[in-house]
Design a protein around this motif. Structure first.
Motif, short mmCIF file in Angstrom:
data_model
loop_
_atom_site.label_atom_id
_atom_site.label_comp_id
_atom_site.label_asym_id
_atom_site.label_seq_id
_atom_site.Cartn_x
_atom_site.Cartn_y
_atom_site.Cartn_z
N THR A 213 0.83 -1.21 0.00
CA THR A 213 0.00 0.00 0.00
C THR A 213 0.86 1.25 0.00
O THR A 213 0.61 2.20 -0.77
N TYR A 214 1.88 1.26 0.83
CA TYR A 214 2.79 2.41 0.90
C TYR A 214 3.49 2.64 -0.44
O TYR A 214 3.62 3.77 -0.90
N GLY A 215 3.92 1.55 -1.07
CA GLY A 215 4.63 1.68 -2.34
C GLY A 215 3.72 2.03 -3.50
O GLY A 215 4.01 2.93 -4.28
N ASN A 216 2.58 1.34 -3.60
CA ASN A 216 1.70 1.55 -4.75
C ASN A 216 1.02 2.90 -4.72
O ASN A 216 0.96 3.60 -5.73
N ALA A 217 0.46 3.28 -3.57
CA ALA A 217 -0.29 4.53 -3.49
C ALA A 217 0.61 5.73 -3.23
O ALA A 217 0.27 6.86 -3.61
N GLY A 218 1.76 5.50 -2.59
CA GLY A 218 2.64 6.61 -2.26
C GLY A 218 3.67 6.91 -3.32
O GLY A 218 3.91 8.08 -3.66
N TRP A 219 4.29 5.87 -3.87
CA TRP A 219 5.41 6.06 -4.79
C TRP A 219 5.07 5.73 -6.24
O TRP A 219 5.36 6.53 -7.14
N LEU A 220 4.47 4.59 -6.48
CA LEU A 220 4.23 4.18 -7.87
C LEU A 220 3.03 4.91 -8.48
O LEU A 220 3.09 5.38 -9.61
N ARG A 221 1.95 4.94 -7.78
CA ARG A 221 0.75 5.65 -8.20
C ARG A 221 0.35 5.34 -9.64
O ARG A 221 -0.07 4.24 -9.95
N GLU A 222 0.47 6.33 -10.54
CA GLU A 222 -0.01 6.12 -11.92
C GLU A 222 0.79 5.05 -12.66
O GLU A 222 0.33 4.50 -13.66
N GLN A 223 1.99 4.71 -12.16
CA GLN A 223 2.78 3.68 -12.82
C GLN A 223 2.10 2.32 -12.73
O GLN A 223 2.23 1.48 -13.63
N VAL A 224 1.35 2.09 -11.64
CA VAL A 224 0.60 0.84 -11.51
C VAL A 224 -0.44 0.76 -12.62
O VAL A 224 -0.62 -0.29 -13.26
N CYS A 225 -1.13 1.88 -12.86
CA CYS A 225 -2.19 1.88 -13.88
C CYS A 225 -1.61 1.78 -15.28
O CYS A 225 -2.16 1.10 -16.15
N ILE A 226 -0.51 2.46 -15.53
CA ILE A 226 0.05 2.52 -16.88
C ILE A 226 0.77 1.24 -17.26
O ILE A 226 0.62 0.72 -18.38
N TYR A 227 1.55 0.66 -16.32
CA TYR A 227 2.42 -0.45 -16.68
C TYR A 227 2.01 -1.80 -16.09
O TYR A 227 2.38 -2.84 -16.62
N MET A 228 1.27 -1.80 -14.99
CA MET A 228 0.97 -3.05 -14.31
C MET A 228 -0.47 -3.53 -14.52
O MET A 228 -0.73 -4.73 -14.53
N CYS A 229 -1.42 -2.60 -14.65
CA CYS A 229 -2.83 -2.98 -14.77
C CYS A 229 -3.15 -3.35 -16.21
O CYS A 229 -2.92 -2.54 -17.13
N CYS A 283 -4.28 16.48 -13.40
CA CYS A 283 -4.37 15.09 -13.87
C CYS A 283 -3.51 14.17 -13.02
O CYS A 283 -2.29 14.39 -12.91
N PRO A 284 -4.07 13.13 -12.42
CA PRO A 284 -3.27 12.24 -11.56
C PRO A 284 -2.31 11.34 -12.32
O PRO A 284 -1.44 10.73 -11.71
N VAL A 285 -2.47 11.24 -13.64
CA VAL A 285 -1.53 10.44 -14.43
C VAL A 285 -0.64 11.31 -15.30
O VAL A 285 0.18 10.81 -16.08
N GLY A 286 -0.80 12.64 -15.22
CA GLY A 286 0.11 13.57 -15.85
C GLY A 286 -0.02 13.71 -17.36
O GLY A 286 0.94 14.11 -18.01
N ILE A 287 -1.20 13.39 -17.93
CA ILE A 287 -1.34 13.52 -19.38
C ILE A 287 -2.00 14.84 -19.72
O ILE A 287 -2.55 15.53 -18.85
N ASP A 288 -1.95 15.20 -20.99
CA ASP A 288 -2.63 16.38 -21.50
C ASP A 288 -3.81 15.89 -22.32
O ASP A 288 -3.64 15.31 -23.39
N ILE A 289 -5.02 16.10 -21.82
CA ILE A 289 -6.22 15.59 -22.49
C ILE A 289 -6.39 16.21 -23.87
O ILE A 289 -7.07 15.66 -24.74
N ARG A 290 -5.73 17.35 -24.11
CA ARG A 290 -5.85 18.01 -25.40
C ARG A 290 -5.14 17.26 -26.52
O ARG A 290 -5.32 17.56 -27.70
N ASP A 291 -4.30 16.28 -26.14
CA ASP A 291 -3.62 15.46 -27.14
C ASP A 291 -4.48 14.31 -27.63
O ASP A 291 -4.03 13.48 -28.42
N GLY A 292 -5.73 14.23 -27.16
CA GLY A 292 -6.63 13.17 -27.60
C GLY A 292 -6.76 12.07 -26.58
O GLY A 292 -6.12 12.09 -25.52
#
Length: 476
Positions: A213-229, A283-292
């Motif tokens: 929990t400490y690692g996923n929510a504190g440090w990895l965050r969006e990396q879990v969604c982008i690379y692991m999920c 944005c919690p995943v750091g993207i620009d929605i204007r890019d589509g």
């Protein structure tokens, strides 16, 4: 020769006319995302859903039901208690059924409105927003956190960073205790944790879940969604041109540019987008929605809320970034009811109805009958034909019951042994039964018979099981 059509997928130019270098770097070093605080409709909705999940997660293990923990998965006893119902390993078919229903629910929701699960209910992001709140409480809002990270180490920075990690660890540890509390009674687990009187099983899982929990929510965050999920990778196969997605209205917003509030920006050739980058900052995943549409987008609605607030400040119409469909953006009519969505919904409703009926009509009693395979039959001293059986009777309720055993299907058949048995809650009883009959009643070598087991104090708890009675072949 026919030419294969090719679509240009070159990344768009940024607002200053230069291509962003990160768009081409597949292995760019991760930059920490500092999410800006904001307010809005979708944030309020997400706060409500997240709060409901967190309250349910932390509180359900403390609820008592008929003198025991309401939700408890007792692995050593192989009993799984969910409020008034108790499930056994034999009921795992129901779990498989439930998982299939949840999968179809995900398909239906995704086909209808995109990644609502990710944005509003996924535990990874519920806890990520929880940790972002802790970060903001201890270190300040986005600009303060960026400034703090860039500043040299000092007493003030050390205090703030320490406070943040203490709060993170507190959330992680309490989350681990709450989770393990569904497998070890929470009212026993908490005192054991405080006195450090834990077994190896609890110690391992508490440590693992706290670190995760400490690692996923504190440090990895969006990396879990982008690379692991995996969901982000296959979600697009469930999208169509009528799926609700968060999109930037390019026709209305371009060309981007800064301007004064009351300026006649149309004469300058500008669109409604003031290029404030507020949608990127929240944005919690750091993207620009204007890019589509991008697979990293978790459809949390943060960019919609903050863009609407900027449109309000400028006096422009809301909806530059909004929930919409590809058909709507192209000026076409959105089809709400379409074959795939109707098919998902129909299948989901049928499965839910069948699952609900099975659950409500489930009998908290299990009977297995094992016939003695050592010999077909016995001829006793009285000249009667005997068969020997073992009845395995499981009381799957949380109260004791007395059961009556009766035999049906063959005239003249007698049962030797107790016809009434007392079985405690959760007990599995091996009950031997001998059946005998006069040979004159047998006109063929085997007969179908039924064992009926019913609770004396509850006539709704009754099971009939078929078996066979074997005798000698009749003489010709």
């Amino acid at each position: 020769m026919n030419q294969i059509p090719v679509q240009d997928v070159t990344p768009k130019k940024s607002g200053n006319g230069n291509k962003n270098k990160e768009d081409f770097d597949l292995y760019a070093k991760r930059e920490h995302i500092h999410v800006k605080f904001y307010k809005g409709l979708f944030k309020n909705f997400r706060t409500i859903t997240s709060a409901m999940m967190l309250v349910a997660f932390y509180a359900f293990s403390w609820i008592q039901w008929d003198g025991r923990q309401a939700v408890l998965f007792d692995l050593p006893s192989r009993q799984f208690h969910v409020f008034g119902m108790t499930f056994w390993p034999q009921d795992f078919m129901l779990l498989s059924w439930l998982l299939i229903i949840l999968a179809f629910t995900l398909f239906f929701v995704t086909a209808f409105a995109g990644r609502l699960w990710c944005g509003y209910a996924c535990p990874q992001f519920v806890w990520t927003w929880f940790f972002i709140w802790a970060e903001r409480v201890t270190e300040g809002d986005r600009n303060a956190r960026i400034k703090l990270d860039k500043s040299p180490w000092s007493k003030n920075k050390l205090i703030k960073k320490t406070a943040k990690h203490i709060l993170w660890l507190t959330i992680a540890i309490t989350s681990a205790i709450a989770f393990v509390g569904y497998f070890t009674p929470i009212r026993e687990l908490v005192p054991a944790v405080l006195s450090w009187d834990l077994g190896p099983w609890e110690t391992w899982w508490l440590g693992f879940l706290a670190v995760a929990t400490y690692g996923n929510a504190g440090w990895l965050r969006e990396q879990v969604c982008i690379y692991m999920c995996p969901y982000a990778r296959f979600q697009s196969v469930m999208f169509d041109q009528d799926t609700l997605i968060i999109s930037y209205d390019e026709k209305r917003g371009e060309s981007r540019g800064k301007r004064k509030k009351n300026a006649n920006y149309k004469e300058q050739g500008l669109g409604d987008c003031i290029d404030c980058n507020a949608c990127v900052h929240v944005c919690p995943v750091g993207i620009d929605i204007r890019d589509g549409l991008q697979y990293e987008c978790v459809a949390c609605g943060a960019c919609v809320d903050v863009c609407d607030s900027m449109m309000d400040r400028m006096g422009y119409e809301r909806g530059l970034v909004r929930y919409t469909t590809e058909h709507a953006l192209d000026g076409n009519v959105t089809k709400l009811f379409r074959p795939r969505l109707i098919g998902y919904f129909a299948a989901l409703m049928l499965m839910c109805l069948a699952f609900g009926y099975t659950l409500m009509s489930r009998i908290p009693l299990e009977v297995d009958i094992l016939r003695d395979r050592g010999q077909l039959y016995i001829e006793n001293s009285q000249g009667k034909i005997e068969n020997v059986y073992t009845l395995k009777i499981a009381n799957k309720e949380q109260v004791d019951h007395q059961y009556r055993i009766t035999i049906m299907g063959l005239d003249g058949l007698e049962m030797i042994g107790a016809s009434l048995v007392n079985i405690q809650s959760g007990e599995l009883l091996d009950h031997p039964v001998r059946l005998q009959i006069e040979p004159k009643y047998l006109s063929k070598p085997n007969y179908d018979i039924k064992f009926k087991v019913e609770a004396i104090d509850d006539d709704t708890i009754v099971i009939e099981e078929e078996n066979r009675f074997i005798g000698p072949a009749p003489r010709r």
